[in-house]
Design an enzyme around this catalytic site. Structure first.
Site, PDB file in Angstrom:
ATOM      1  N   TYR A  58      40.405  99.966 124.204  1.00  0.00           N
ATOM      2  CA  TYR A  58      40.092 100.319 122.825  1.00  0.00           C
ATOM      3  C   TYR A  58      38.722  99.746 122.461  1.00  0.00           C
ATOM      4  O   TYR A  58      38.591  98.557 122.205  1.00  0.00           O
ATOM      5  CB  TYR A  58      41.152  99.786 121.865  1.00  0.00           C
ATOM      6  N   HIS A 125      48.900 100.399 131.109  1.00  0.00           N
ATOM      7  CA  HIS A 125      48.582 101.416 130.103  1.00  0.00           C
ATOM      8  C   HIS A 125      48.952 102.816 130.568  1.00  0.00           C
ATOM      9  O   HIS A 125      49.469 103.617 129.788  1.00  0.00           O
ATOM     10  CB  HIS A 125      47.090 101.341 129.759  1.00  0.00           C
ATOM     11  N   SER A 204      52.103 106.454 117.580  1.00  0.00           N
ATOM     12  CA  SER A 204      52.000 107.674 116.769  1.00  0.00           C
ATOM     13  C   SER A 204      53.345 108.016 116.120  1.00  0.00           C
ATOM     14  O   SER A 204      53.798 109.167 116.166  1.00  0.00           O
ATOM     15  CB  SER A 204      51.497 108.855 117.606  1.00  0.00           C
ATOM     16  N   PRO A 205      54.013 107.038 115.491  1.00  0.00           N
ATOM     17  CA  PRO A 205      55.339 107.287 114.913  1.00  0.00           C
ATOM     18  C   PRO A 205      55.300 108.171 113.673  1.00  0.00           C
ATOM     19  O   PRO A 205      56.352 108.649 113.230  1.00  0.00           O
ATOM     20  CB  PRO A 205      55.832 105.881 114.562  1.00  0.00           C
ATOM     21  N   GLY A 207      53.569 110.989 113.623  1.00  0.00           N
ATOM     22  CA  GLY A 207      53.244 112.339 114.057  1.00  0.00           C
ATOM     23  C   GLY A 207      51.811 112.745 113.787  1.00  0.00           C
ATOM     24  O   GLY A 207      51.552 113.897 113.430  1.00  0.00           O
ATOM     25  N   GLY A 209      49.910 112.310 111.433  1.00  0.00           N
ATOM     26  CA  GLY A 209      49.669 112.778 110.076  1.00  0.00           C
ATOM     27  C   GLY A 209      50.581 113.896 109.618  1.00  0.00           C
ATOM     28  O   GLY A 209      50.740 114.124 108.413  1.00  0.00           O
TER      29      GLY A 209
END
Length: 330
Positions: A58, A125, A204-205, A207, A209
């Site tokens: 990152y 990862h 990304s729980p 979704g 957005g």
């Protein structure tokens, strides 16, 4: 606000029921403000959110360094998860690099950037097809014995890889994309987690957005934003279909007088008591909103309505572009 604790795996790892994904504070989602990000991290700790997720890639490197600065003087109150496995400095090798010597070098560098002498959760990862996962697990096991790492995790690993790694050194947690919007791991991966006693950390729980109602078409994101080119679900007719699929979430949120994102996070928390989502944000208001999901109760009937509205396979479009899809281990 009291954030309950949850146990991940059977090796003693305990974290807040919702964590904070820190990637967007340094990369992928446009420009960032370090001072504002540090305020979000400090506010998270004040509210009882103590599980912070980062990775060497990152930035690269910038996010670990940011987290190290933010957590200075607060290290004993938090749990840090970071990751190895990309060939950042050796791209001619391919996308991934999980050679034992490389893992050790990455861990030492991560420890320095994080300003700590141990990492709570060390994830591979992405699975490296050129390195036996048994060798990866054995290397992490040695790092655990040395006190540099406390718990072993995998990211986006499939059932066979999970079993092979777990046979060498216990895997405490798997990180994978999982939400009402993306339920691909339910068929084979989740039964394997239950079988082995491995916890789940969904990234990304929300979704991307769609589950909050804030999603934008791919072309609406600026150049350099991950969502502009790497997620087919945000493109064309896929976008329209996915907006329609999420309408049930928004309707239930309106009926209960809460935010749609809180419904999405509460659904995850109700699925099992060893699931800890890590929504990312750079805003204190959104952080507080996300953490409020721990107080939201969903009835069995409400869970059934959500399950029926967005079953596995409902989402239109592939998860990633071909290059990133090739890194998934299924």
């Amino acid at each position: 606000m009291a954030i309950p604790r949850r146990r991940l795996g059977q090796q003693g790892l305990e974290v807040s029921a919702i964590g904070l994904g820190c990637m967007g504070m340094s990369c992928e989602y446009g420009t960032s403000d370090e001072a504002a990000s540090i305020k979000v991290i400090h506010r998270a700790i004040e509210l009882g959110c103590t599980f912070f997720d980062t990775a060497e890639v990152y930035g690269p490197y910038a996010n670990e360094a940011l987290l190290g600065r933010a957590l200075k003087g607060r290290r004993d109150a938090v749990q840090i998860a970071t990751k190895f496995g990309f060939a950042i400095e050796n791209p001619e090798r391919g996308a991934t690099d999980s050679r034992p010597s490389h893992i050790r070098a990455v861990v030492d560098e991560s420890l320095a950037r994080l300003q700590t002498d141990y990492i709570d959760v060390l994830y591979q990862h992405r699975v490296d097809p050129a390195v036996l996962v048994e060798d990866v697990a054995d290397t992490v096991a040695a790092l655990v014995r040395e006190g540099k790492v406390r718990y072993f995790g995998l990211s986006e690993a499939g059932p066979a890889t999970l079993r092979r790694a777990h046979a060498v050194h216990p895997v405490s947690v798997l990180q994978s994309e999982y939400s009402l919007w993306e339920r691909g791991i339910e068929a084979e991966v989740m039964p394997t987690l239950r079988e082995l006693g491995v916890g789940l950390v969904p990234f990304s729980p929300l979704g991307r957005g769609f589950l909050t109602g804030t999603a934008k078409r791919a072309e609406a994101w600026p150049e350099g934003d991950f969502r502009r080119t790497n997620d087919p679900r945000l493109q064309g007719q896929n976008f329209d279909a996915n907006m329609r699929a999420a309408e049930t979430v928004h309707a239930l949120a309106a009926a209960k007088g809460v935010k749609s994102g809180q419904i999405a996070l509460a659904w995850l928390l109700h699925r099992a008591d060893d699931i800890v989502p890590i929504p990312g944000t750079r805003q204190i208001a959104r952080l507080e909103e996300n953490l409020g999901a721990v107080q939201l109760a969903l009835s069995p009937e409400e869970m059934a309505v959500l399950d029926a509205a967005m079953p596995p396979g409902r989402t239109a479009g592939l998860r990633y572009n071909p290059e990133n899809l090739a890194l998934l281990d299924r």
